[in-house]
Design a protein around this motif. Sequence first.
Motif, PDB file in Angstrom:
ATOM      1  N   LYS A  23       0.831  -1.208   0.000  1.00  0.00           N
ATOM      2  CA  LYS A  23       0.000   0.000   0.000  1.00  0.00           C
ATOM      3  C   LYS A  23       0.862   1.254   0.000  1.00  0.00           C
ATOM      4  CE  LYS A  23      -4.152  -1.727   2.359  1.00  0.00           C
ATOM      5  NZ  LYS A  23      -4.906  -1.681   3.644  1.00  0.00           N
ATOM      6  N   VAL A  24       1.925   1.232   0.807  1.00  0.00           N
ATOM      7  CA  VAL A  24       2.823   2.389   0.878  1.00  0.00           C
ATOM      8  C   VAL A  24       3.458   2.639  -0.486  1.00  0.00           C
ATOM      9  CG1 VAL A  24       4.897   3.348   1.941  1.00  0.00           C
ATOM     10  CG2 VAL A  24       3.276   2.036   3.335  1.00  0.00           C
ATOM     11  N   TRP A  25       3.905   1.566  -1.121  1.00  0.00           N
ATOM     12  CA  TRP A  25       4.537   1.692  -2.439  1.00  0.00           C
ATOM     13  C   TRP A  25       3.527   2.154  -3.483  1.00  0.00           C
ATOM     14  CZ3 TRP A  25       8.034   2.930  -5.505  1.00  0.00           C
ATOM     15  CH2 TRP A  25       8.138   2.428  -6.822  1.00  0.00           C
ATOM     16  N   ALA A  26       2.300   1.585  -3.458  1.00  0.00           N
ATOM     17  CA  ALA A  26       1.269   1.965  -4.426  1.00  0.00           C
ATOM     18  C   ALA A  26       0.862   3.425  -4.269  1.00  0.00           C
ATOM     19  CB  ALA A  26       0.050   1.060  -4.264  1.00  0.00           C
ATOM     20  N   ASP A  27       0.731   3.877  -3.027  1.00  0.00           N
ATOM     21  CA  ASP A  27       0.369   5.281  -2.778  1.00  0.00           C
ATOM     22  C   ASP A  27       1.472   6.218  -3.265  1.00  0.00           C
ATOM     23  OD1 ASP A  27      -2.003   4.525  -1.666  1.00  0.00           O
ATOM     24  OD2 ASP A  27      -1.373   4.794   0.419  1.00  0.00           O
ATOM     25  N   THR A  28       2.722   5.754  -3.138  1.00  0.00           N
ATOM     26  CA  THR A  28       3.865   6.573  -3.533  1.00  0.00           C
ATOM     27  C   THR A  28       4.043   6.619  -5.046  1.00  0.00           C
ATOM     28  OG1 THR A  28       4.987   5.922  -1.483  1.00  0.00           O
ATOM     29  CG2 THR A  28       6.364   6.884  -3.200  1.00  0.00           C
ATOM     30  N   SER A  29       3.660   5.548  -5.716  1.00  0.00           N
ATOM     31  CA  SER A  29       3.935   5.435  -7.151  1.00  0.00           C
ATOM     32  C   SER A  29       2.669   5.409  -8.011  1.00  0.00           C
ATOM     33  CB  SER A  29       4.765   4.177  -7.408  1.00  0.00           C
ATOM     34  OG  SER A  29       4.077   3.023  -6.912  1.00  0.00           O
ATOM     35  N   LEU A  49      -1.758   7.657 -11.397  1.00  0.00           N
ATOM     36  CA  LEU A  49      -3.132   7.609 -11.899  1.00  0.00           C
ATOM     37  C   LEU A  49      -3.862   8.931 -11.673  1.00  0.00           C
ATOM     38  CD1 LEU A  49      -4.217   4.015 -10.811  1.00  0.00           C
ATOM     39  CD2 LEU A  49      -3.600   4.802 -13.098  1.00  0.00           C
ATOM     40  N   ASN A  50      -3.532   9.592 -10.585  1.00  0.00           N
ATOM     41  CA  ASN A  50      -4.183  10.872 -10.288  1.00  0.00           C
ATOM     42  C   ASN A  50      -3.737  11.997 -11.228  1.00  0.00           C
ATOM     43  OD1 ASN A  50      -5.790   9.921  -8.200  1.00  0.00           O
ATOM     44  ND2 ASN A  50      -4.272  10.385  -6.618  1.00  0.00           N
TER      45      ASN A  50
END
Length: 377
Positions: free
Chosen positions: A363-369, A374-375
């Motif tokens: 989750k930390v990696w996905a939020d960071t990357s 996507l946003n």
Amino acid sequence: MDRRDFITASLGAATAVALSGCNEGNHVAIDYSKHPKKNDDDIKRVNVNKNKKTVITLATSWPAHFPIMGIGVERFAQKVKDASGGSLEVKLFPKNTLVPALAVFDAASSGQIDAFHSGPYYWKGKNSSFSLFSGIPFGFTAEEINSWMLFGGGLELWREKYDKYNLFPLLGGNTNIQMGGWFRKKINSLADMQGLKMRIPGLGGEVFSKMGVNPILLPAGEIYTSLERGVIDATEWVGPYLDMKMGFYKVAPYYYSGWHEPGSILELTFNKQSWKKLGFEHKAIIELASSDLNSAMTSEFHYENIHALKQLKSLGVELLKFPDEVNEAGKKGLQKVIEEQSAKNKDFEIVYESIKNHLDLSKVWADTSLKYFLNVR
């Protein structure tokens, strides 16, 4: 010098010249310790299946030529045959031709068949931890669950739990992220979920039940008519491509995005004795073909879904999102299910703990990357 001495000397000189030529430019002697001799086991692995044919009976939970899942297994069988030069044949039995669709687990466990293709969450009645290997609500994406399975200890845990049932699982595909389902009426609030009759299996069904939904498990062939006649009020299936083929949009016009199955593993599972009997080469071929099946199916679902979604929009299907209070209730429901199942079953607790540790980091990696990308894309 007599003739024998001359020949001996000449051979010695020739050998010295040859060795000198081989090493000219680096003058380093060959270190044979870096090229160890093959042991007996290695020798046995070479051409052990030459002139010998092995046939594997594999039953599936899907109809013959079923899009993506069924056809994917058919491709797997052909690749195994081609790669083995015909020495290994996978004889496929679509659902209900040899054993019922949801009896494949027991049939392989008992040795009635050699292998099957299905989904782990169908067997949660045998061990609640099995549903976790398919994925969990608000959990792994397809990429994340493959990461956990292949490198985070998931596959070892899965095989350990299945071993008690005389089974040896391999990854057999992934549906990629699934939609939340088709509803006959709009969901405007959490209150609209109360008493709703919905076809939904696995952990997703248990979570929905915490929100007041009545989860129902139906065979694929009965879902459309049940929805049409009002026997059920809603159904989830997979995603735009397969859902459109089922015709759900004709009787339930409201299509919701989902979180119950963000990336669901399918399985290619063998009877343990059948697997052990296979030669080294045949095992390697099956493992490579199953890896290809797993990767290709994930990509194919993505490809077909992006085109099918465009078609559904042209048919006037209303694409919706669950209200925030429904999403929050789902998260709370998931925690209750996890707590209850962990208290009942140590296996569930162990597997979930492994998932949680991997997911927290992911989750930390996905939020960071990915989330950032996507946003701004």
